[in-house]
Design an enzyme around this catalytic site. Structure first.
Site, PDB file in Angstrom:
ATOM      1  N   GLN A   8      10.086  84.206  25.323  1.00 38.35           N
ATOM      2  CA  GLN A   8       8.913  83.711  24.207  1.00 38.35           C
ATOM      3  C   GLN A   8       7.789  83.773  24.820  1.00 38.35           C
ATOM      4  O   GLN A   8       7.327  83.405  25.919  1.00 38.35           O
ATOM      5  CB  GLN A   8       9.300  82.509  24.100  1.00 38.35           C
ATOM      6  N   SER A  11       2.080  81.239  25.595  1.00 39.07           N
ATOM      7  CA  SER A  11       1.001  80.992  26.581  1.00 39.07           C
ATOM      8  C   SER A  11       0.049  82.388  26.610  1.00 39.07           C
ATOM      9  O   SER A  11       0.690  83.354  26.841  1.00 39.07           O
ATOM     10  CB  SER A  11       1.230  80.463  27.883  1.00 39.07           C
ATOM     11  N   SER A  61       8.577  83.552  30.875  1.00 42.53           N
ATOM     12  CA  SER A  61       9.775  83.550  31.885  1.00 42.53           C
ATOM     13  C   SER A  61      10.670  84.771  31.478  1.00 42.53           C
ATOM     14  O   SER A  61      10.778  85.221  30.202  1.00 42.53           O
ATOM     15  CB  SER A  61      10.457  82.426  31.480  1.00 42.53           C
ATOM     16  N   GLU A  81      13.025  73.867  22.584  1.00 40.12           N
ATOM     17  CA  GLU A  81      12.733  74.189  24.082  1.00 40.12           C
ATOM     18  C   GLU A  81      12.925  72.793  24.736  1.00 40.12           C
ATOM     19  O   GLU A  81      13.703  72.749  25.780  1.00 40.12           O
ATOM     20  CB  GLU A  81      11.709  74.715  24.222  1.00 40.12           C
ATOM     21  N   GLU A 105       1.304  65.727  30.548  1.00 43.63           N
ATOM     22  CA  GLU A 105       0.379  64.905  29.795  1.00 43.63           C
ATOM     23  C   GLU A 105       0.533  65.517  28.113  1.00 43.63           C
ATOM     24  O   GLU A 105       0.382  64.718  27.204  1.00 43.63           O
ATOM     25  CB  GLU A 105      -1.018  65.397  30.137  1.00 43.63           C
TER      26      GLU A 105
END
Ligand SMILES: Cc1cc2nc3c(=O)[nH]c(=O)nc-3n(C[C@H](O)[C@H](O)[C@H](O)COP(=O)(O)OP(=O)(O)OC[C@H]3O[C@@H](n4cnc5c(N)ncnc54)[C@H](O)[C@@H]3O)c2cc1C
Length: 443
Positions: free
Chosen positions: A147, A150, A182, A265, A404
């Site tokens: 995927q 990012s 990844s 995910e 976060e």
């Protein structure tokens, strides 16, 4: 009893005990051959490619044995069965012992992205052709997926993606860069979030594209990690042509698709997926695993002496945390299934899992002692895998969103607390003030 309809799968009526017996027989028949060469270690030479090849062989054998994709619909190559069937398979793997556990931890790790995350997203948004081709390809062990979400400009602000896909006739022309992808270096296909409209606010101008990783103009560069491995890659796209039929969902709905992908995910990584293929889990050792990937309990059995009370306390702390993690996953999954918790509650599993992972890594490092710092090159020391694992400790808590970000999601979408302020929410993306926009884009 079995409904042997000749559809390539046993069909939805196969009962649990018949499935369990088939799984047991399959393991006895297949595991010795599949495990014969051992599971190649991560971070050593060409380990990634070899691990991927073995993971594909195992998945293909599962499909041949009519055990692949228990909870996927029969028409897309699955078995149309229940989570209980999937869990029964995992029970049989654990009962079989270390060889099977090692193999299926590999399967769980490498096929998780494809079967646990992308295939369920495709079930929700894909065309019939996409579902038949791609979900079938995954379950048959043919195509591993990555995927590409990012970007170098930031992963948390996913909706701020600036990789662009411009429609030109029947193709999107893609330019930009993705990072931290990844397993991109040994995957076949990927889903990629790209901006297809710059005239609307950031969340509304994205599309999710299905991309062939061998496409001309797509350069994949593995990133070398401190562990010595190459767990993820950076990609550069220069005029990569993607057929316009390869949009997953509808053009402009990419944020919605990405959000569901992330829910799958977080469920997969947190241990709460109802789709994820056979996955035995990290756990705290339990005594079945061998050195590679051994957990704190297995390690403590090897190294603890009668006076090592602190060490045993630590191993038990880890064991309890992992046990709670499993129960939490079961409870949250059930609550989501009956609507008592929203899908965003998967972030609770992800957050707990990342905290538990860090604790576990610290504890196993402590127990392994010096053997996790330096070891003979044959990897025979009890802590060799622990030392390498420790180097990836923080990364494991960032993938699929940092702690976060998980806390933000839980506070806003599960507990109904006020949303974070955002200056760019209602502004056309081309008008958002930034110093990272590609030249010629900003209005
Ligand atoms: C092991 C691993 C595997 C990965 N695999 C993939 C993959 O397959 N595909 C892919 O696309 N990406 C992948 N990633 C990338 C991952 O999703 C990002 O690392 C993650 O989303 C954080 O993005 P960033 O690293 O750009 O950090 P940033 O977004 O730059 O964040 C930096 C820091 O700021 C904090 N922060 C940012 N925004 C907020 C906010 N709104 N509120 C509070 N704090 C905030 C973050 O928590 C973090 O501490 C992977 C990462 C790792 C470590």
């Amino acid at each position: 009893m079995s409904d042997d309809s000749g559809s390539g799968a046993l069909g939805p009526m196969e009962d649990l005990e018949s499935f369990r017996a088939r799984a047991k027989a399959w393991l006895a028949d297949q595991v010795p051959g599949l495990a014969a060469g051992g599971v190649p270690a991560m971070g050593e030479g060409d380990g990634g490619q070899e691990r991927a090849a073995l993971a594909k062989r195992i998945q293909a054998a599962l499909y041949e044995g009519r055990l692949a994709g228990p909870t996927f619909p029969v028409e897309y190559g699955g078995l149309g069965l229940t989570v209980a069937h999937r869990d029964a398979f995992n029970d049989e793997v654990r009962s079989y012992g270390a060889d099977a556990v090692d193999l299926f931890n590999l399967v769980g790790g490498l096929w998780g992205l494809s079967i646990g995350m992308i295939a369920p997203t495709m079930l929700e948004f894909g065309t019939e052709e996409q579902k038949h081709t791609h979900i079938g390809g995954m379950l048959r062990g043919e195509t591993l997926w990555a995927q590409m979400l990012s970007e170098p400009t930031g992963g948390s602000d996913l909706a701020g993606a600036i990789t662009r896909a411009d429609l030109d006739g029947d193709v999107y022309v893609v330019n930009g860069s993705k990072v931290w992808t990844s397993q991109a270096d040994f995957s076949d296909m990927a889903v990629m979030l790209a901006r297809t409209n710059w005239d609307v606010p950031k969340h509304a101008g994205l599309s999710m594209l299905i991309v062939d990783l061998t496409s001309p103009g797509l350069e994949i560069i593995p990133l070398r990690l401190s562990s010595g491995g190459t767990g993820f890659c950076q990609e550069f796209m220069t005029d990569v042509a993607v057929p316009k039929t390869n949009v997953l969902g509808t053009p402009g709905d990419g944020w919605n698709v990405a959000s569901r992908l992330l829910v799958h995910e977080r469920n997969t990584v947190g241990g709460g997926s109802t789709f994820h293929t056979m996955f035995v889990g990290r756990g705290s050792g339990g005594g079945t695993r061998r050195n590679a990937g051994v957990g704190s309990v297995g390690l403590a059995r090897k190294v603890a002496g009668p006076g090592d009370a602190d060490l045993v306390q630590d191993a038990m702390k880890d064991h309890v945390t992992n046990t709670v993690s499993g129960h939490l996953a079961a409870r949250v999954v059930e609550a989501m299934a009956i609507g008592a918790l929203p899908p965003a509650a998967g972030s609770m599993l992800r957050l707990f899992g990342s905290m538990a992972g860090i604790t576990s890594s610290d504890i196993t490092m402590e127990i392994a002692g010096t053997s996790a710092v330096a070891w003979p090159s044959d990897g025979s020391a009890p802590g060799s895998a622990v030392g390498v694992g420790y180097l990836g400790r923080q990364g494991g808590a960032m993938a699929s969103g940092t702690a976060e970000i998980q806390r933000n999601i839980i506070s806003e979408r599960v507990l109904g607390l006020p949303r974070e302020p955002a200056q760019d929410r209602d502004v056309a993306f081309k008008d958002v003030r930034t110093n990272t926009m590609p030249s010629g884009t900003a209005g």
